[in-house]
Write a protein that holds these residues in place. Structure first.
Motif, PDB file in Angstrom:
ATOM      1  N   ARG A  41      54.045  30.844 -23.541  1.00 37.37           N
ATOM      2  CA  ARG A  41      52.807  30.301 -23.950  1.00 37.37           C
ATOM      3  C   ARG A  41      52.170  29.468 -22.994  1.00 37.37           C
ATOM      4  O   ARG A  41      52.712  28.830 -22.192  1.00 37.37           O
ATOM      5  N   GLN A  64      58.477  22.851 -19.894  1.00 40.19           N
ATOM      6  CA  GLN A  64      57.066  22.915 -19.674  1.00 40.19           C
ATOM      7  C   GLN A  64      56.769  22.353 -18.276  1.00 40.19           C
ATOM      8  O   GLN A  64      57.361  21.521 -17.543  1.00 40.19           O
ATOM      9  N   TYR A 127      60.394  19.778 -32.192  1.00 42.54           N
ATOM     10  CA  TYR A 127      59.896  18.424 -31.845  1.00 42.54           C
ATOM     11  C   TYR A 127      60.798  17.400 -32.187  1.00 42.54           C
ATOM     12  O   TYR A 127      61.258  17.295 -33.436  1.00 42.54           O
TER      13      TYR A 127
HETATM   14  C1  T46 Z   1      53.014  18.105 -24.384  1.00 45.89           C
HETATM   15  C2  T46 Z   1      51.705  17.685 -24.431  1.00 45.89           C
HETATM   16  C3  T46 Z   1      50.922  17.936 -23.031  1.00 45.89           C
HETATM   17  C4  T46 Z   1      49.737  24.375 -32.364  1.00 45.89           C
HETATM   18  O1  T46 Z   1      49.579  24.835 -33.301  1.00 45.89           O
HETATM   19  N1  T46 Z   1      50.364  25.189 -31.341  1.00 45.89           N
HETATM   20  C5  T46 Z   1      50.668  24.922 -29.966  1.00 45.89           C
HETATM   21  O2  T46 Z   1      50.899  25.518 -29.164  1.00 45.89           O
HETATM   22  C6  T46 Z   1      50.461  23.402 -29.640  1.00 45.89           C
HETATM   23  C7  T46 Z   1      50.935  22.691 -28.313  1.00 45.89           C
HETATM   24  C8  T46 Z   1      50.076  22.413 -30.422  1.00 45.89           C
HETATM   25  N2  T46 Z   1      49.808  23.164 -32.192  1.00 45.89           N
HETATM   26  C9  T46 Z   1      49.277  22.159 -33.247  1.00 45.89           C
HETATM   27  C10 T46 Z   1      50.610  21.405 -33.600  1.00 45.89           C
HETATM   28  C11 T46 Z   1      49.966  19.974 -34.010  1.00 45.89           C
HETATM   29  O3  T46 Z   1      49.455  20.029 -35.375  1.00 45.89           O
HETATM   30  O4  T46 Z   1      48.274  21.243 -32.635  1.00 45.89           O
HETATM   31  C12 T46 Z   1      48.735  19.796 -33.211  1.00 45.89           C
HETATM   32  C13 T46 Z   1      48.925  19.013 -31.760  1.00 45.89           C
HETATM   33  O5  T46 Z   1      50.009  19.403 -31.211  1.00 45.89           O
HETATM   34  P1  T46 Z   1      51.009  18.286 -30.323  1.00 45.89           P
HETATM   35  O6  T46 Z   1      51.470  17.045 -31.268  1.00 45.89           O
HETATM   36  O7  T46 Z   1      51.886  19.177 -29.726  1.00 45.89           O
HETATM   37  O8  T46 Z   1      50.084  17.644 -29.308  1.00 45.89           O
HETATM   38  P2  T46 Z   1      50.084  16.880 -27.945  1.00 45.89           P
HETATM   39  O9  T46 Z   1      48.983  17.204 -27.060  1.00 45.89           O
HETATM   40  O10 T46 Z   1      50.615  15.614 -28.245  1.00 45.89           O
HETATM   41  O11 T46 Z   1      51.246  17.473 -27.249  1.00 45.89           O
HETATM   42  C14 T46 Z   1      51.146  18.561 -26.454  1.00 45.89           C
HETATM   43  C15 T46 Z   1      52.855  19.489 -26.431  1.00 45.89           C
HETATM   44  O12 T46 Z   1      53.282  19.724 -27.440  1.00 45.89           O
HETATM   45  C16 T46 Z   1      53.568  18.357 -25.782  1.00 45.89           C
HETATM   46  O13 T46 Z   1      54.772  18.967 -25.520  1.00 45.89           O
HETATM   47  O14 T46 Z   1      53.636  17.700 -23.484  1.00 45.89           O
HETATM   48  O15 T46 Z   1      50.652  18.665 -25.107  1.00 45.89           O
END
Ligand code: T46
Length: 143
Positions: A41, A64, A127
């Protein structure tokens, strides 16, 4: 592919190749060669407000590598024992984050673009979003 440890379990900086050209620089990466996993991904963050905080979680299995394709931002890493702060600002330098490492991102510059190369498809069950749950898992893992 020089790498440098950042002091948190398994996490390190990866220096990618660059093909310099008067028409512009080109950098590339391949799974199992420049990043230590098969790539499942790719996702990216953009239009990030400068005062935004992202992350605030850890992953059970996901590995990652994070890049600042444009601009800069700061990543706080925490493996339950040690913490480190890494500023990313060079598009050919990636930060590898191992499983079970808590991360928080902030200090985004105007127009920053963060690209993430990931080992697995998205899975919300992967998570830890609660810091105490993460700490308990990290300590069991370390013992
Ligand atoms: C990290 C930083 C750098 C999806 O539907 N598909 C995806 O592939 C991702 C990454 C997120 N989502 C949805 C899930 C949540 O509802 O997007 C929303 C925000 O996701 P997340 O809380 O993961 O966003 P970040 O920016 O806080 O974190 C992400 C990565 O998950 C994390 O591992 O290191 O980007």
């Amino acid at each position: 592919m020089p790498i440098s440890d950042v002091g948190v379990e398994g996490s390190h900086l990866i220096d990618l190749p660059v093909v310099a050209d008067p028409r512009g620089d080109l950098t590339f990466l391949e799974g199992q060669r420049h990043v230590p996993f098969d790539i499942a991904r790719v996702y990216y963050l953009y239009n990030v407000p400068v005062d935004a905080k992202r992350g605030g979680h850890a992953h059970r299995d996901l590995q990652q590598v994070i890049f600042a394709l444009s601009g800069s931002f700061c990543i706080l890493l925490d493996d339950g024992h040690r913490k480190a702060e890494v500023m990313l600002r060079n598009p050919r330098v990636g930060l590898y984050i191992n499983r079970l490492v808590w991360r928080e991102m902030g200090l985004f510059s105007q127009g920053a673009v963060c690209m993430v190369i990931a080992s697995n498809p998205y899975d919300e069950d992967d998570y830890y979003r609660d810091y105490d749950d993460f700490l308990a898992a990290a300590r069991v893992n370390a013992s």
